[in-house]
Design a protein around this motif. Structure first.
Motif, mmCIF file in Angstrom:
data_model
loop_
_atom_site.group_PDB
_atom_site.id
_atom_site.type_symbol
_atom_site.label_atom_id
_atom_site.label_comp_id
_atom_site.label_asym_id
_atom_site.label_seq_id
_atom_site.Cartn_x
_atom_site.Cartn_y
_atom_site.Cartn_z
ATOM 1 N N LEU A 87 12.464 45.725 -25.785
ATOM 2 C CA LEU A 87 11.804 46.870 -25.585
ATOM 3 C C LEU A 87 12.147 48.143 -25.069
ATOM 4 N N ILE A 88 12.366 49.280 -25.609
ATOM 5 C CA ILE A 88 13.108 50.435 -25.365
ATOM 6 C C ILE A 88 11.913 51.656 -25.426
ATOM 7 N N GLU A 101 14.196 50.496 -20.622
ATOM 8 C CA GLU A 101 14.689 49.507 -21.218
ATOM 9 C C GLU A 101 14.263 48.118 -20.741
ATOM 10 N N ILE A 102 13.768 47.170 -21.372
ATOM 11 C CA ILE A 102 13.262 45.916 -20.961
ATOM 12 C C ILE A 102 13.992 44.803 -21.947
ATOM 13 N N ASN A 103 14.781 43.784 -21.523
ATOM 14 C CA ASN A 103 15.278 42.861 -22.170
ATOM 15 C C ASN A 103 14.722 41.555 -21.836
ATOM 16 N N ILE A 119 3.910 46.787 -24.489
ATOM 17 C CA ILE A 119 3.891 47.993 -25.353
ATOM 18 C C ILE A 119 2.780 48.966 -25.376
ATOM 19 N N MET A 120 1.537 48.187 -25.471
ATOM 20 C CA MET A 120 0.252 48.903 -25.389
ATOM 21 C C MET A 120 0.237 49.986 -24.014
ATOM 22 N N THR A 166 13.267 43.688 -31.735
ATOM 23 C CA THR A 166 13.334 45.024 -30.922
ATOM 24 C C THR A 166 12.099 46.006 -31.337
ATOM 25 N N VAL A 167 11.644 46.435 -30.190
ATOM 26 C CA VAL A 167 10.395 47.628 -30.164
ATOM 27 C C VAL A 167 11.043 48.853 -29.587
ATOM 28 N N GLU A 168 10.828 49.693 -30.220
ATOM 29 C CA GLU A 168 11.256 51.281 -29.890
ATOM 30 C C GLU A 168 10.023 52.154 -29.806
#
Length: 329
Positions: A87-88, A101-103, A119-120, A166-168
């Protein structure tokens, strides 16, 4: 690596029972699938599901499918170190400055709801009073994000190493990318029969409650996007990846010509999937427009027909009662 047998390939051999529990969220997975299992019973259930296999010299051989769904730490597994959900969040609408940034390192079943909540919480939202109750309203439909993220996880190509789903998050959109080219034409995501590279992963994630029955998730996501009045999503093949962009709120007047045409086409597809037809009235409702804006929507329909995205139900139909179908129907 043979992608068609990747899920069944052994990631480790000769693991003891304690090793299995140390490296995997065994009880979380088994509890979701069946109730009342002891630790020994959980091991037996993993065997039954062919997530582990008895090793010839004692212990168990662990499949990649167990790693993908229940790993406590992807970084422990060669070739899967970077397959966690990433998640970026960017500042503004470009990639010039990443704020966060979360890996992820957890297997997908354990990580999924946590990733979705993350994300939400990072998308625009507000508190509203409804029927005397305070509720959180998001600019992006949770259901749409959920289904598109699940799709990215399940259909990724594990032969492409180095990154996973990957979620940007940008100021005006969310972009979800997975390694692997689309298996169907991006224009046919709604109607085409479901295909996947990873049948066992798809089946297990469905039974774990992460994704819908085959093929229904994308329909549901696109329907939620329509109901929210958002611009249509954009599905692209970029190099060897599938990229889905979900746009934030923007009224009809601010949509580009291409977005209006794409919205018209997807609307016709969704109507066809319900054994119904698109009309000027239904498209106006999709765009949240009034009867007074009939002519504007008529122009979109005319242009969509001209570029062969949709077609009239009948060539001699009258304008006021005209019905339309997607080009492939």
């Amino acid at each position: 690596m043979n992608r068609f047998s990747f899920e069944d390939t052994f990631a480790a051999t000769g693991y003891s029972k304690s090793d299995v529990f140390e490296h995997f969220f065994v009880e979380d997975v088994v509890r979701q699938l069946v109730e009342g299992r002891s630790k020994d019973g959980s091991i037996s259930y993993l065997e039954q599901e062919k997530l582990i296999h008895p090793h010839s010299e004692g212990g168990y051989d662990v499949t990649n499918l167990l790693v993908l769904t229940a790993a406590r730490d992807f970084t422990e597994w060669a070739g899967l170190e970077r397959k966690g959900i990433r998640l970026i969040r960017y500042k503004g609408n470009t990639k010039l400055e990443a704020e966060e940034e979360i890996n992820g390192v957890f297997g997908y079943f354990v990580a999924f709801e946590r990733a979705l909540n993350s994300i939400m919480s990072r998308t625009p939202h507000r508190e509203e009073m409804r029927h005397g109750l305070r509720q959180t309203t998001y600019d992006f439909p949770r259901v749409a994000i959920r289904e598109i993220l699940a799709n990215a996880i399940i259909h990724q190509d594990f032969t492409i190493l180095g990154f996973g789903p990957t979620v940007e998050i940008f100021g005006d959109r969310i972009v979800i990318t997975n390694p692997g080219k689309p298996l169907v034409d991006p224009d046919r995501f709604i109607d085409a029969p479901s295909r996947t590279r990873n049948n066992n992963l798809a089946d297990l994630m469905r039974r774990l409650g992460v994704c819908e029955e085959r093929g229904s998730g994308i329909d549901r996501a696109f329907t939620e996007i329509e109901l929210a009045g958002l611009p249509p999503p954009l599905i692209q093949q970029v190099s060897d990846c599938t990229v889905v962009t979900i746009f934030g709120p923007r009224p009809f007047a601010q949509m580009t010509k291409e977005e209006r045409l794409r919205a018209c086409y997807f609307h016709a597809c969704l109507r066809a999937e319900k054994n119904d037809f698109m009309s000027n009235a239904s498209l106006r409702q999709r765009f949240r427009l009034s009867q007074k804006q009939y002519s504007q929507v008529s122009e979109v329909i005319k242009e969509a027909c001209a570029v062969d995205l949709i077609k009239p139900l009948s060539e001699d139909q009258g304008n006021r009662n005209a019905r339309y179908l997607p080009y492939w129907y």
